[in-house]
Design an enzyme around this catalytic site. Structure first.
Site, PDB file in Angstrom:
ATOM      1  N   LYS A 158       9.000  60.888  53.212  1.00 13.37           N
ATOM      2  CA  LYS A 158      10.171  61.762  53.266  1.00 13.37           C
ATOM      3  C   LYS A 158      10.542  62.177  51.852  1.00 13.37           C
ATOM      4  CE  LYS A 158      12.963  63.270  56.588  1.00 13.37           C
ATOM      5  NZ  LYS A 158      12.575  63.682  57.932  1.00 13.37           N
ATOM      6  N   GLY A 163      23.861  72.188  64.606  1.00 14.84           N
ATOM      7  CA  GLY A 163      22.892  72.897  63.779  1.00 14.84           C
ATOM      8  C   GLY A 163      21.735  73.411  64.619  1.00 14.84           C
TER       9      GLY A 163
END
Length: 350
Positions: free
Chosen positions: A80, A186
């Site tokens: 990540k 979102g």
């Protein structure tokens, strides 16, 4: 405190820090485990309070990606990237190109993709500096939208499938009339809400930004509530679809829902809370299992012989995986996240 003593450090293979004085980029990449293949994970940009908060996030998220890939039976590892900053104010092409140089410096050990605060156009800027990017090209879409490279439709579809299966398992019903509180409107949260609405669910939504809320209210008849209230509602399901750690020592006592099933990564502030949920009779869909649709999407985009249908069918298996977890958790009288962890570790451990 060094990285090695950090409470979220889990034998990570590589943690790299990067600072570019010209653009102001400050970023961290963490590679957790590459036993199954090169690490892949999204790049998140968020206005972290400090670098310590960013490090905590990237360590947790990269570990989650290892488990996520294992649960999806993909030959890739977990990594990540996080960028410290406000994505609405600080991004530009040069800024993202600097991020591309950072990714390139790891020589393919980490492949980046889209996450919160990052768009496909941002990734295209990254791709001018490195080939180790996924999500800039797309052929298929799980929800019948025009393919853009954004994995959000697949993530949302996977969460929908998993939530629906969990409701069936726990409540013995379909989604008609089921009350669902969604934290975050979102790219993923709104698409999830749209699918739930189509099957008759009653929606309650919250977000720190107003755009998605207004749309959910107007198009889906959702009830808008304050962010601090969304987890406390008397609903059937809570769907965390924003930042992580929403299920914590402060919020958990006020949760009245029977099910927690959402798209956010690292929903539990600490693993032990899974056992607390189990003791309270709340069924938790482990986040890295139910939200795995995004990396399944990225996998299929690289296959020229795949299709919208093949990708949807792969994502739909999330429901079967969750059922296996729930059945084992019930048989062993233990927390669902602990069962999921054991299954994943069996797959990626050497």
């Amino acid at each position: 405190m060094s990285v090695f003593e950090h409470p979220e450090f889990d034998a990570h293979e590589h943690v790299a820090f990067y600072s570019d004085p010209v653009t102001g980029l400050k970023a961290i990449i963490a590679i957790h485990n590459t036993n199954l293949g090169p690490s892949l994970g999204g790049c998140r940009m968020w206005p972290y309070l400090n670098s310590s908060e960013a490090l905590t996030d990237v360590l947790r998220l990269s570990k989650g990606m290892t488990y996520k890939a294992a649960m999806a039976n993909l030959q890739q590892g977990g990594g990540k990237a996080v960028i410290i900053g406000d994505p609405r104010k600080q991004k530009n092409e040069a800024f993202m190109q600097a991020m591309g140089r950072f990714v390139e410096s790891l020589s393919g050990k980490y492949i980046t993709a889209e996450d919160s605060g990052i768009t496909v156009d941002d990734l295209k800027a990254v791709a001018t500096q490195t080939s180790h990017v996924a999500g800039t090209f797309a052929q298929y879409n799980a929800l019948g939208e025009a393919p853009t490279g954004n994995p959000a439709p697949s993530t949302a579809y996977g969460v929908f499938v998993g939530l629906k299966q969990t409701v069936k398992h726990v409540l013995g019903s379909d989604l008609k009339g089921v009350k669902v509180a969604i934290q975050g409107m979102g790219h993923v949260g709104f698409r999830l809400a749209k699918q739930l609405h189509a099957e008759g669910a009653e929606l309650y939504v919250a977000d720190i930004f107003p755009e998605g809320l207004a749309r959910a209210q107007e198009e889906l008849g959702a009830t808008v509530v304050a962010p601090e209230e969304i987890l406390t509602l008397a609903v059937d399901v809570i769907a965390p679809c924003a930042m992580g750690s929403s299920i914590n020592d402060e919020s958990l006592p006020d949760i009245r829902a029977k099910i927690i099933a959402g798209a956010a990564n690292n929903q539990l502030a600490r693993e032990e809370l899974g056992s607390v949920l189990h003791q309270k009779g709340i069924v938790y869909a482990p986040d890295y299992v139910i939200n795995v649709g995004g990396i399944i999407d990225i996998y299929h985009q690289k296959q020229n012989d795949s299709s919208d249908t093949a990708m949807r069918e792969h994502i739909a298996k999330i429901g079967d995986t969750l059922c296996e977890i729930y059945e084992r958790a019930e048989a062993e009288n233990t927390a669902t996240n602990l069962v999921a962890n054991r299954i994943a570790e069996e797959r990626f451990a050497k």
